[in-house]
Design an enzyme around this catalytic site. Sequence first.
Site, PDB file in Angstrom:
ATOM      1  N   ALA A  94      66.044 -57.929  72.417  1.00 40.41           N
ATOM      2  CA  ALA A  94      66.573 -57.639  73.208  1.00 40.41           C
ATOM      3  C   ALA A  94      65.840 -56.415  74.512  1.00 40.41           C
ATOM      4  O   ALA A  94      65.160 -55.696  73.503  1.00 40.41           O
ATOM      5  CB  ALA A  94      67.684 -57.448  73.938  1.00 40.41           C
ATOM      6  N   PRO A  95      65.075 -56.097  75.480  1.00 42.50           N
ATOM      7  CA  PRO A  95      65.869 -57.786  76.496  1.00 42.50           C
ATOM      8  C   PRO A  95      64.186 -58.467  76.532  1.00 42.50           C
ATOM      9  O   PRO A  95      64.160 -59.492  76.921  1.00 42.50           O
ATOM     10  CB  PRO A  95      64.908 -56.713  77.524  1.00 42.50           C
ATOM     11  CG  PRO A  95      63.898 -55.239  76.992  1.00 42.50           C
ATOM     12  CD  PRO A  95      64.817 -55.520  76.338  1.00 42.50           C
ATOM     13  N   GLY A  96      63.371 -58.358  75.268  1.00 40.67           N
ATOM     14  CA  GLY A  96      62.258 -60.036  74.969  1.00 40.67           C
ATOM     15  C   GLY A  96      60.778 -59.606  75.283  1.00 40.67           C
ATOM     16  O   GLY A  96      60.338 -61.286  75.156  1.00 40.67           O
ATOM     17  N   LYS A  98      58.812 -58.436  73.363  1.00 36.45           N
ATOM     18  CA  LYS A  98      57.830 -57.862  72.544  1.00 36.45           C
ATOM     19  C   LYS A  98      57.965 -59.549  72.044  1.00 36.45           C
ATOM     20  O   LYS A  98      56.844 -59.859  71.681  1.00 36.45           O
ATOM     21  CB  LYS A  98      58.301 -57.118  71.062  1.00 36.45           C
ATOM     22  CG  LYS A  98      57.678 -55.476  72.371  1.00 36.45           C
ATOM     23  CD  LYS A  98      58.493 -54.552  71.198  1.00 36.45           C
ATOM     24  CE  LYS A  98      58.387 -53.142  71.578  1.00 36.45           C
ATOM     25  NZ  LYS A  98      59.122 -52.975  72.683  1.00 36.45           N
ATOM     26  N   GLU A 116      69.102 -60.921  68.416  1.00 40.15           N
ATOM     27  CA  GLU A 116      69.853 -60.041  68.771  1.00 40.15           C
ATOM     28  C   GLU A 116      71.001 -59.279  68.660  1.00 40.15           C
ATOM     29  O   GLU A 116      71.849 -60.280  68.868  1.00 40.15           O
ATOM     30  CB  GLU A 116      69.741 -59.687  70.996  1.00 40.15           C
ATOM     31  CG  GLU A 116      70.053 -58.980  71.534  1.00 40.15           C
ATOM     32  CD  GLU A 116      69.772 -57.725  70.932  1.00 40.15           C
ATOM     33  OE1 GLU A 116      71.397 -56.752  71.381  1.00 40.15           O
ATOM     34  OE2 GLU A 116      68.963 -56.936  71.019  1.00 40.15           O
ATOM     35  N   ASP A 159      61.984 -53.426  65.369  1.00 36.30           N
ATOM     36  CA  ASP A 159      62.033 -52.069  66.604  1.00 36.30           C
ATOM     37  C   ASP A 159      63.374 -52.065  66.585  1.00 36.30           C
ATOM     38  O   ASP A 159      64.157 -52.604  67.579  1.00 36.30           O
ATOM     39  CB  ASP A 159      61.992 -53.019  68.253  1.00 36.30           C
ATOM     40  CG  ASP A 159      60.905 -51.913  69.262  1.00 36.30           C
ATOM     41  OD1 ASP A 159      60.095 -50.401  68.584  1.00 36.30           O
ATOM     42  OD2 ASP A 159      61.785 -52.432  70.331  1.00 36.30           O
ATOM     43  N   CYS A 212      61.047 -45.806  69.936  1.00 38.68           N
ATOM     44  CA  CYS A 212      60.727 -44.809  70.860  1.00 38.68           C
ATOM     45  C   CYS A 212      61.405 -43.411  70.841  1.00 38.68           C
ATOM     46  O   CYS A 212      61.493 -42.979  72.113  1.00 38.68           O
ATOM     47  CB  CYS A 212      61.347 -45.165  71.947  1.00 38.68           C
ATOM     48  SG  CYS A 212      63.091 -46.011  72.235  1.00 38.68           S
TER      49      CYS A 212
END
Length: 422
Positions: A94-96, A98, A116, A159, A212
Site C-alpha cells: 500500500a498504497p500501490g 510501486k 498489505e 519496501d 524512506c
Amino acid sequence: MQVYQKTGYKRFFRWVCRGAEQEKCHDLLSSEGFDFAPVPEVPGAWVEENGPFGLGASLAGYFGFLYIQDLSSMLPPILLAPGPGQAVLDMCAAPGGKSVQLAEMTGEGGLVIANEPSRDRLGTLRANLERLNAANVVTTNYAGQAFPQGPVFDCILVDAPCSGWGTVGKNPAVTRVWKKENLHTLIEVQRKLLEKAYKMLAPGGRLVYSTCTTNEEENQNQVHWILKRTSLAGSPRAQHMQSELGLPGLESTAPGMLVMKGDESGSQSFFMAALEKPGKRAWTQENDKVNAPSSWHKLMPEGFDLPEPLEKIGLYGFSGKVFFVPDKALPYVHQGLRIKGMFAGSLKKNSFVPNPRMRIFLKGSSTMGYQVRDVQEVRALVSGQSRFFDASTRNGLVEFYWQGLPLGWLKHKKSRVFWSDK
C-alpha cells in the site's frame, strides 16, 4: 527542463496509460490548465510545473491515467527490474504505486502479488488498483514476516516500514514521532521481513530492500546483517543503474546499495539495496501451468472482449462479483495462497455488469457510447449531474469517452446518463 533540480519538493507523477492513449491523456491534463514536463533521467517520471488546483483532483488523476508518486519512490521498482512474464512479490504494497509500476514491467503475461498487512491500508491499495486498471495485480493480506512458506518468486520488493526520516522536508514531525531510542521494534520487523523474503526468493532471483529513512541502522546496517546470515550478495545492478540514470542526488554507498539525497533531487531521501540469490532457477511459473480450482467459475462475458494483450488474464465469478485473476497466479492459489483479484464487475441475472471504472473493456476507436469533447462536461458528470441520452445500453451502462479517450461506464436510467463508480 530539469526543474526538479531546484530546491524544495516537487510534485512528481507517472502516466498509467498505454501507447496511443498517452497523447490524449496529456491533452486531458493540459486542458485543465496544468503544465508538466518529463524527468529525462527516470523512465516514466514527470514533474508538475504549474497547476490551477491539486494534481490529484485533475480528471486525469481521477480516472486513473496518472499516479502521483515521489521521484525517489519510483526508483526501487526500476532497481528490481523484473522481466516480462515474471512473478513478483511486493511485500508491503500500500498504497500501490510501486505495485503498478512493477506490473507494467512484467507485462500482462506477468504477475504482481501486492501484499498489505494492514486491513485499512488494504482498502486503499485495492481502490488504487481499480482506478489504475491494474488487471495483472492480485492482493493478499498477510503480515509480511508471516507470509505463507512455499511460494517462490522471481523478484521481491521489501519496501519496509521505517522511521521515515527521509520525508522530514515535507513532514517535520516525523523525527519527533520516531526517535532513535524507539526504533528497536522497527529494526526487528525489518530483519524478519528480510529473512522471509530470502526464503521465498527463487535461486537466481533479485531482492530489493528500500526505506524512506536516512537512518543507517535501518539501512546499511540491515543489509550487512542479512548478508552475513544468508547466501545473498550485493547486485551490480545498483551501480549500473546509478551510472545509467545520472540522477542528481543518487549515490552509491557500498556494493549493491544506493542512497537518494532529497535536497539535491527535489524529492524525499531514500535508501535502496539490490541483492541477488546465487544459483539458477530450476522451476518457473511458466512451466507449471495449472487450471483454476474446480470451485471457481470462469466467465466469458458476452460482448465484453478483453484486449488481446490481456488474454492471459481470466475473469472469475464469486458470489455475484467478478474479478480478474492472471493465469500466472493459479499455481500460487493451488499452493494455498489466499488472493483477491482486481474487481472487474458484477453478475446480475447471469449478465455481466462491468465495474464503472473498467475502461479496460473499452476501445478508444469506438463510435458508440457517450462522447464528450469539453472537459467541463466531464467535470459536470463527475460532480453528479446527469445528461439526456436515449440509446441502447449494455446492462444499463453506456460507454464514456472524452475525445475518443476511454474513461469508463456511465449509468443509464430513464433516458439519462450519470456517473457513479459505486
